[in-house]
Write a protein that holds these residues in place. Structure first.
Motif, PDB file in Angstrom:
ATOM      1  N   LEU A 102      37.967   8.678  20.918  1.00  0.00           N
ATOM      2  CA  LEU A 102      37.201   8.010  19.877  1.00  0.00           C
ATOM      3  C   LEU A 102      35.928   7.393  20.467  1.00  0.00           C
ATOM      4  CD1 LEU A 102      37.559   7.502  16.836  1.00  0.00           C
ATOM      5  CD2 LEU A 102      38.316   5.199  17.414  1.00  0.00           C
ATOM      6  N   THR A 104      25.349   1.317  22.972  1.00  0.00           N
ATOM      7  CA  THR A 104      26.605   1.820  22.407  1.00  0.00           C
ATOM      8  C   THR A 104      27.669   1.938  23.488  1.00  0.00           C
ATOM      9  OG1 THR A 104      25.277   3.083  20.854  1.00  0.00           O
ATOM     10  CG2 THR A 104      27.605   3.633  20.981  1.00  0.00           C
ATOM     11  N   VAL A 126      31.300   0.189  23.456  1.00  0.00           N
ATOM     12  CA  VAL A 126      32.504   1.011  23.551  1.00  0.00           C
ATOM     13  C   VAL A 126      33.358   0.570  24.737  1.00  0.00           C
ATOM     14  CG1 VAL A 126      33.222   3.340  24.161  1.00  0.00           C
ATOM     15  CG2 VAL A 126      31.645   2.996  22.283  1.00  0.00           C
ATOM     16  N   VAL A 164      28.048  10.322  18.190  1.00  0.00           N
ATOM     17  CA  VAL A 164      27.552  10.082  16.832  1.00  0.00           C
ATOM     18  C   VAL A 164      26.312   9.191  16.865  1.00  0.00           C
ATOM     19  CG1 VAL A 164      28.055   8.878  14.676  1.00  0.00           C
ATOM     20  CG2 VAL A 164      29.741  10.445  15.635  1.00  0.00           C
ATOM     21  N   VAL A 165      26.384   8.102  17.631  1.00  0.00           N
ATOM     22  CA  VAL A 165      25.244   7.186  17.666  1.00  0.00           C
ATOM     23  C   VAL A 165      24.032   7.866  18.294  1.00  0.00           C
ATOM     24  CG1 VAL A 165      24.387   4.986  18.539  1.00  0.00           C
ATOM     25  CG2 VAL A 165      26.716   5.157  17.673  1.00  0.00           C
ATOM     26  N   VAL A 212      33.415  10.166  20.891  1.00  0.00           N
ATOM     27  CA  VAL A 212      32.888  10.532  19.574  1.00  0.00           C
ATOM     28  C   VAL A 212      31.862   9.501  19.116  1.00  0.00           C
ATOM     29  CG1 VAL A 212      33.474  10.815  17.138  1.00  0.00           C
ATOM     30  CG2 VAL A 212      34.934  11.831  18.893  1.00  0.00           C
ATOM     31  N   THR A 213      32.187   8.223  19.301  1.00  0.00           N
ATOM     32  CA  THR A 213      31.276   7.161  18.882  1.00  0.00           C
ATOM     33  C   THR A 213      29.918   7.305  19.559  1.00  0.00           C
ATOM     34  OG1 THR A 213      33.172   5.716  18.652  1.00  0.00           O
ATOM     35  CG2 THR A 213      31.015   4.663  18.708  1.00  0.00           C
ATOM     36  N   ASN A 218      35.103  -2.663  23.932  1.00  0.00           N
ATOM     37  CA  ASN A 218      36.237  -2.418  23.038  1.00  0.00           C
ATOM     38  C   ASN A 218      37.418  -1.811  23.779  1.00  0.00           C
ATOM     39  OD1 ASN A 218      35.205  -3.488  20.699  1.00  0.00           O
ATOM     40  ND2 ASN A 218      34.223  -1.590  20.061  1.00  0.00           N
ATOM     41  N   ARG A 270      42.067   6.673  22.379  1.00  0.00           N
ATOM     42  CA  ARG A 270      40.981   5.693  22.368  1.00  0.00           C
ATOM     43  C   ARG A 270      39.763   6.230  23.105  1.00  0.00           C
ATOM     44  NH1 ARG A 270      42.540   3.223  18.208  1.00  0.00           N
ATOM     45  NH2 ARG A 270      40.628   2.041  18.483  1.00  0.00           N
TER      46      ARG A 270
END
Lengths: 651, 313
Positions: free
Chosen positions: B11, B289, B293, B18-19, B14-15, B296, B8
């Motif tokens: 990820l 972001t 994140v 990417v953003v 990475v998120t 989450n 997690r």
């Protein structure tokens, strides 16, 4: 449109889908119809705005600014004296068009992606899932603002970005459905037939997803409408003189002191449109009825329904005595009627019948455990000098667990998945035996030993999902025994278990009856269980008792044709030593409660039925032995020693 | 469990990357250059070109991104093009405003929403119809419109509260609280409708489970069945809806901070977007972001604690 390789059977299978019934379902819901009407009105009025608007959108009238509704301006005027009605509907077309871009993009991305993901196997699916998880973590509004920062208020582009970001969520909804459709046998059949994966998806998966796709489209439209209005509200809407709903509310917010009316018309149009869209989505969604609550709630919990015909306690019966019990849907059909039996202390009573005959409802009614919407409508349940049928939920709480225990059919589902077995069992022991926590823990361990669990300590620490079905049923039995009840009611306690485990659970129940002296009411569809463990038996058919008596009388000398048929259809009960004969069967099915005839309810399936069977039949004492039978021909059938022979093949 | 947490976290990283790449590319794909914004209307093309050359605008994109990332991981998000203020400092002073707004609104949504949803599911009948109608209507009302109505009712009609503006906590705790009430209510009522609908559905599902019957059969008191066992069973989807709500409120704060003139991150990004202050936009996208994140991750963690199946696997 039939492709060369389609198999006819498959084509028939998928003709059923929602496409044909979608419109009627929408129109059957009053709120859905209203929503559709409002949406049509808004769309038509906006599309034709040029033709009917009372004023040009930009026509200012500085002598009539910030007015409330007047004859000249039906919805009032804004700070420059512009007609509000004209501005709202002039804004409509653009607002609705740009909004639909978001919905189209979201669905346009999510549908192919979910079809691909569901059809291409777990590896592709895992990759797509990771990517959509990332997209779902992108802060949508902020990224839309960044796009505006880079490219200006290019609304179609901004809405397309919103649609792309939302598509990840839509994908989540659609891929689940697509996968379950892929698992259908007729899809397998098509694949075996050599239909290409893409063709399978387009022909067999996509058509069945249309309703869900439409609902998602509609819901996203509503979300995009709100977000678009929000952006216009903070100044990122269509460039100035052009009106938009969000922009109109934005300028209204500056006049909350001097002209509060200004925010009302545009706000209401926007809110009603979103409400209408949500109502349409609700009406379109296949609303499977929620299962009923397992506990009486609201008014039903406080009010105990009046019971008709409470009969006095029968003399000389210890234990449970049920008289003329009836169970029905609240304010509707009767499902079980005039059920009577005794379950004396220390004995085992079997209640037997096919699925849907009312045996489980009877068992639940005894302890007042019927789900919401069903209730005991008549009769008496005598237990230890009390009338259980009229007790309140609170009064029943002192009997349930303490005096009467219950074991359900599905052991895995009858335990609370969120708590350890130790918490559930020790908690019940503590409450029912009024002992301190440490003692309760020890006694819970002893109980698990009593029901034949080898390492009670480990099971106490486990959650229900960590143990096997047979083990879970032992735990459920231990839970029923926690208050040392004098009677245990078991509703098909072995049905959901493997055959070998069934035998173990039955022998456990038998030994518990012997050791503790409790009585047992066991509901089953298996005559083998009855022969194995019961002292007496009640045979039920279509909500009625058709025969009762001792196990010896009923199984050896069945007098009701239904009992005879059940015996003849039981592969284990070869009573006359001639196994070569064909196994009997009962033609037809148990009728639905609404189809119950006034006369004998079994007559339609009975090979001995005569004209007199269509008159109401009472339960009469057996001609030989104890018990009763509900059949006008019982005596002559008995005298001629007739047997059930139908195999159901020739009929 | 450790592998799960690492996955997690991976990820999440990475998120964020990417953003940040997307935000970076957006800035470069835009119609203007930093020089135009920083130097203003009076600058000559030569001056603008020199400015852009100086800040490396003409370097290869990958190089520029890595340079930005290298500074960003050390906490340097650059300076604003319009007034030269440090972006990170700016964000840190504004974060408490938006944080208080989103946290307050989440508390209101959770408390009110769970109370409404549980009442509807447990009492049924009239209470259920009233709650369902109320939440159904409220989810269709845009927060900014509800905000105007609340300003009208509670600040204009009966002047109980300040209509707009924000008082920092250090200056006056009571003024701070008063300035937060209307925006928090505005976002919280809408959130409560959302959480309430989820709670109602989850509770109705929980109450139809067979283990509820077992609990009754062992003589468990009704309040215990409803508020210990059923609510516990329903807690997972309720918590997920609260997390989703927090994220939505963080996004909604852009609009609400504009309405109530609160100097938070939302007002900041609105201003930065309006003036094409690209480094500020880029920084705020990354911060937003990170917030999503983190929420989450917290949700995953809480779900892991709440759900025995996740915890024991």
């Amino acid at each position: 449109m039939t492709a060369p390789l389609a198999t006819p059977a498959v084509v028939v299978e998928r003709r059923e889908p929602a496409a044909r019934r979608r419109a009627p379902r929408l129109l059957r819901s009053p709120s859905g119809t209203l929503g559709l009407l409002w949406l049509l009105l808004i769309v038509l009025a906006s599309a034709t705005a040029r033709l009917w608007l009372p004023y040009p959108t930009e026509k200012q009238d500085l002598t009539a600014v910030l007015q409330t509704p007047t004859a000249a301006h039906w919805l009032g005027t804004d700070e420059l004296g512009r007609d509000l009605l004209s501005r709202i509907f002039a804004a409509g077309a653009g607002t609705l068009l740009t909004t639909s871009i978001a919905a189209l993009v979201a669905v346009g991305v999510a549908v192919p992606l979910s079809l691909w993901s569901a059809g291409a196997g777990p590896r592709v699916e895992a990759v797509i899932n990771r990517v959509t998880e990332i997209v779902m973590s992108v802060p949508g509004v902020v990224v839309m603002l960044a796009v505006i920062g880079a490219f200006g208020t290019n609304l179609p582009l901004v809405m397309a970005v919103l649609g792309f970001l939302i598509s990840a969520g839509v994908y989540r909804v659609l891929v689940g459905q697509a996968k379950s459709l892929q698992a259908n046998l007729y899809v397998d059949a098509a694949r075996v037939d050599g239909v290409r994966p893409v063709a399978v998806s387009l022909r067999h998966i996509l058509p069945n997803m249309l309703t869900t796709i439409l609902v998602q489209f509609v819901l996203i439209f509503a979300i995009a409408l709100m977000i678009g209005a929000g952006l216009a509200f903070i100044g990122f809407g269509p460039p100035p003189p052009e009106p938009s709903w969000g922009g109109l509310i934005g300028s209204a917010s500056k006049h909350v002191y001097d002209a509060p009316w200004l925010m009302v018309p545009t706000g209401l149009v926007l809110i009603l449109t979103v409400l209408a869209i949500n109502a349409i989505a609700d009406a379109l969604s296949v609303g499977a009825d929620a299962p009923p609550a397992q506990i009486a709630l609201g008014r039903a919990a406080r009010r105990r329904r009046p019971i008709a015909a409470v009969s006095p306690a029968p003399a000389g019966v210890t234990g449970l005595a049920v008289r003329d019990l009836a169970v029905g849907i609240d304010g509707g059909t009767t499902l079980v009627s005039s059920v009577s039996f005794d379950a004396p202390a220390g004995r085992v009573l079997g209640v037997v019948g096919e699925s849907g005959c009312g045996k489980s409802l009877t068992a639940l009614a005894l302890m007042g455990l019927l789900p919401a919407g069903l209730s005991t409508t008549a009769g008496s349940i005598h237990w230890g000098g009390r009338e259980l049928a009229t007790l309140t939920e609170q009064q029943l709480g002192t009997i349930r667990g303490h005096e009467i225990g219950f074991v359900g059919q599905e052991p895995m589902r009858s335990l609370d998945p969120m708590f350890t077995i130790g918490y559930q069992l020790a908690g019940a022991v503590r409450r029912l035996r009024r002992v301190p926590a440490a003692t309760a823990r020890r006694e819970a361990e002893a109980l698990l030993g009593q029901v034949g669990i080898a390492d009670p300590g480990r099971v106490l620490r486990s959650y229900p999902h960590q143990i096997s079905g047979g083990m879970a049923q032992r735990v459920a039995i231990a839970l029923a025994l926690a208050g040392r009840p004098a009677l245990v009611i078991a509703d098909e306690p072995t049905t959901a278990l493997d055959v070998t485990v069934q035998a173990e659970i039955l022998s456990l129940l038998r030994s518990l009856v012997r050791e503790t002296g409790m009585s047992l009411v066991i509901v089953t569809h298996d005559l083998g269980v009855v022969a194995d463990i019961c002292d007496s038996v009640v045979v039920m058919y279509a909500g009625q008792v058709v025969e009762s008596g001792t196990v010896f009388d009923v199984l050896d000398d069945a007098q009701h044709p239904y009992t005879m048929a059940l015996l003849a259809a039981d592969p284990h009960a070869i009573t006359d030593g001639t196994p070569a004969s064909r196994l009997a069967s009962i033609p037809g099915q148990v009728p639905q409660p609404k189809d119950w005839p006034g006369g004998c309810r079994f007559a339609a399936r009975c090979e001995f039925a005569r004209a007199e069977c269509h008159a109401p039949v009472e339960l009469e004492a057996r001609s030989a032995g104890s018990g009763a039978v509900r059949c006008v021909r019982a005596v002559d059938l008995h005298l001629s020693a007739t047997r059930w022979t139908s195999t159901g093949v020739s009929r | 469990m450790v592998v799960f947490v690492l996955k997690r976290l991976g990820l999440a990283v990475v998120t964020i990357v990417v953003v940040s790449v997307i935000a970076f590319l957006l800035v470069h794909a835009g119609t203007t250059t930093p020089g135009v914004i920083a130097l203003g209307m009076g600058a000559t093309p030569a001056e603008i070109a020199a400015y852009n050359q100086k800040i490396g605008w003409n370097d290869p994109l990958a190089l520029q991104y890595l340079a930005w990332l290298g500074k960003a991981v050390h906490g340097d998000l650059g300076v604003s093009l319009t007034d030269g203020r440090s972006i990170l400092n700016d964000i840190l002073t504004r974060l408490p405003v938006t944080g208080a707004l989103a946290t307050g609104a989440t508390i209101v949504s959770t408390v009110l929403g769970v109370a409404l949803g549980v009442t509807a599911a447990v009492r049924r009948g009239l209470a259920d119809r009233v709650v369902s109608a109320f939440t159904g209507i409220v989810v269709a009302i845009p927060a900014f419109w509800l905000g105007i109505v609340l300003i009208f009712l509670l600040a204009v009609q009966t002047p109980l509260l300040p209509a707009t503006g924000f008082v920092p906590f250090e200056i006056s705790p009571s003024g701070w609280a008063a300035s937060l009430v209307l925006p928090v209510l505005t976002l919280g009522i809408g959130g409560a409708a959302f959480v309430g609908r989820q709670t109602r559905a989850s509770m109705i599902d929980a109450l139809s489970q067979e283990h509820i019957r077992t609990l009754r059969a062992t003589g468990t008191p009704t309040w215990r069945i409803l508020y210990v066992h059923a609510l516990r069973y329903a807690s997972l989807p309720i918590v997920a809806s609260v997390a989703l709500q927090f994220i939505a409120l963080f996004g909604g704060s852009v609009i609400i901070e504009t309405l109530f003139a609160m100097p938070g991150l939302g007002l900041d990004i609105q201003g930065a977007v309006g003036s094409s202050d690209s480094p500020v936009v880029q920084g705020l996208v990354v911060i937003a972001t990170i917030v999503v994140v983190i929420v989450n991750l917290v949700l995953e963690l809480v779900s892991g604690i709440l759900d025995p199946k996740l915890r024991t696997s």
